[in-house]
Scaffold this motif. Structure first.
Motif, PDB file in Angstrom:
ATOM      1  N   ASN A  91      36.172  40.450 -25.990  1.00 57.51           N
ATOM      2  CA  ASN A  91      35.469  41.591 -25.411  1.00 57.51           C
ATOM      3  C   ASN A  91      36.117  42.072 -24.112  1.00 57.51           C
ATOM      4  O   ASN A  91      35.497  42.753 -23.310  1.00 57.51           O
ATOM      5  CB  ASN A  91      34.000  41.249 -25.177  1.00 57.51           C
ATOM      6  N   THR A 125      41.108  35.267 -27.879  1.00 61.06           N
ATOM      7  CA  THR A 125      40.167  34.247 -28.329  1.00 61.06           C
ATOM      8  C   THR A 125      38.786  34.887 -28.473  1.00 61.06           C
ATOM      9  O   THR A 125      38.631  36.096 -28.284  1.00 61.06           O
ATOM     10  CB  THR A 125      40.146  33.048 -27.361  1.00 61.06           C
ATOM     11  N   ALA A 126      37.797  34.091 -28.796  1.00 60.46           N
ATOM     12  CA  ALA A 126      36.436  34.596 -28.975  1.00 60.46           C
ATOM     13  C   ALA A 126      35.905  35.197 -27.665  1.00 60.46           C
ATOM     14  O   ALA A 126      36.464  34.994 -26.588  1.00 60.46           O
ATOM     15  CB  ALA A 126      35.525  33.456 -29.441  1.00 60.46           C
ATOM     16  N   THR A 127      34.811  35.909 -27.758  1.00 62.12           N
ATOM     17  CA  THR A 127      34.209  36.567 -26.593  1.00 62.12           C
ATOM     18  C   THR A 127      33.691  35.556 -25.577  1.00 62.12           C
ATOM     19  O   THR A 127      33.563  34.362 -25.876  1.00 62.12           O
ATOM     20  CB  THR A 127      33.022  37.444 -27.019  1.00 62.12           C
ATOM     21  N   ASN A 128      33.344  36.065 -24.408  1.00 63.83           N
ATOM     22  CA  ASN A 128      32.726  35.236 -23.372  1.00 63.83           C
ATOM     23  C   ASN A 128      31.463  34.569 -23.921  1.00 63.83           C
ATOM     24  O   ASN A 128      31.236  33.381 -23.692  1.00 63.83           O
ATOM     25  CB  ASN A 128      32.309  36.078 -22.157  1.00 63.83           C
ATOM     26  N   ASP A 129      30.640  35.362 -24.613  1.00 63.40           N
ATOM     27  CA  ASP A 129      29.371  34.839 -25.120  1.00 63.40           C
ATOM     28  C   ASP A 129      29.549  33.777 -26.200  1.00 63.40           C
ATOM     29  O   ASP A 129      28.623  33.033 -26.494  1.00 63.40           O
ATOM     30  CB  ASP A 129      28.507  35.978 -25.673  1.00 63.40           C
ATOM     31  N   HIS A 130      30.741  33.709 -26.792  1.00 63.15           N
ATOM     32  CA  HIS A 130      31.019  32.711 -27.826  1.00 63.15           C
ATOM     33  C   HIS A 130      31.996  31.644 -27.333  1.00 63.15           C
ATOM     34  O   HIS A 130      32.682  30.997 -28.133  1.00 63.15           O
ATOM     35  CB  HIS A 130      31.517  33.392 -29.102  1.00 63.15           C
ATOM     36  N   ASP A 131      32.048  31.469 -26.015  1.00 67.36           N
ATOM     37  CA  ASP A 131      32.818  30.385 -25.385  1.00 67.36           C
ATOM     38  C   ASP A 131      34.299  30.406 -25.759  1.00 67.36           C
ATOM     39  O   ASP A 131      34.908  29.364 -26.013  1.00 67.36           O
ATOM     40  CB  ASP A 131      32.213  29.018 -25.737  1.00 67.36           C
ATOM     41  N   GLY A 132      34.892  31.603 -25.734  1.00 66.74           N
ATOM     42  CA  GLY A 132      36.292  31.748 -26.116  1.00 66.74           C
ATOM     43  C   GLY A 132      37.243  30.867 -25.324  1.00 66.74           C
ATOM     44  O   GLY A 132      38.134  30.241 -25.903  1.00 66.74           O
ATOM     45  N   GLN A 136      36.826  27.257 -26.376  1.00 62.47           N
ATOM     46  CA  GLN A 136      37.405  27.005 -27.696  1.00 62.47           C
ATOM     47  C   GLN A 136      38.905  26.730 -27.599  1.00 62.47           C
ATOM     48  O   GLN A 136      39.419  25.804 -28.255  1.00 62.47           O
ATOM     49  CB  GLN A 136      37.150  28.202 -28.619  1.00 62.47           C
TER      50      GLN A 136
END
Length: 110
Positions: A80, A93-100, A103
């Motif tokens: 994001n 990587t994944a978004t902030n809200d999905h602990d990118g 990960q």
């Protein structure tokens, strides 16, 4: 005006005096001494610790991270992130809200 437009206007007015950037979509402009960025601070610390840029990983999401992401040997943006950040990095990587960030760290150091 949006944050990018505001930054461009402010930088045109005072960019010869200070380094300007932004890390928000809400009209907040960050200013530091001319030439001082996250990259210059990180480079100074890395030099003291005898760490080469090629040995570093940086994560970012907003334009204030761009110099640091360019300096680092490996760069990641969260999904994001600002469009300019997404275009500038080696990996997404994944978004902030999905602990990118977590990960990636888990994959690298688990």
């Amino acid at each position: 005006m949006n944050a990018d437009e505001l930054h461009a206007a402010v930088d045109e007015l005072v960019g010869h005096l200070v380094t300007t950037t932004h890390s928000s979509s809400r009209g907040l402009i960050e200013m530091s001494a001319q030439g001082v960025t996250k990259a210059t601070a990180l480079a100074a610390l890395a030099e003291q610790l005898e760490i080469k840029p090629s040995q570093t990983i940086a994560f970012g999401d907003m334009p204030n991270d761009l110099p640091m992401l360019s300096w680092a040997g490996t760069s990641y943006a969260v999904a994001n992130a600002h469009p300019r950040v997404l275009a500038a990095v080696d990996h997404v990587t994944a978004t902030n809200d999905h602990d990118g960030v977590a990960q990636v760290i888990e994959k690298l150091y688990a």
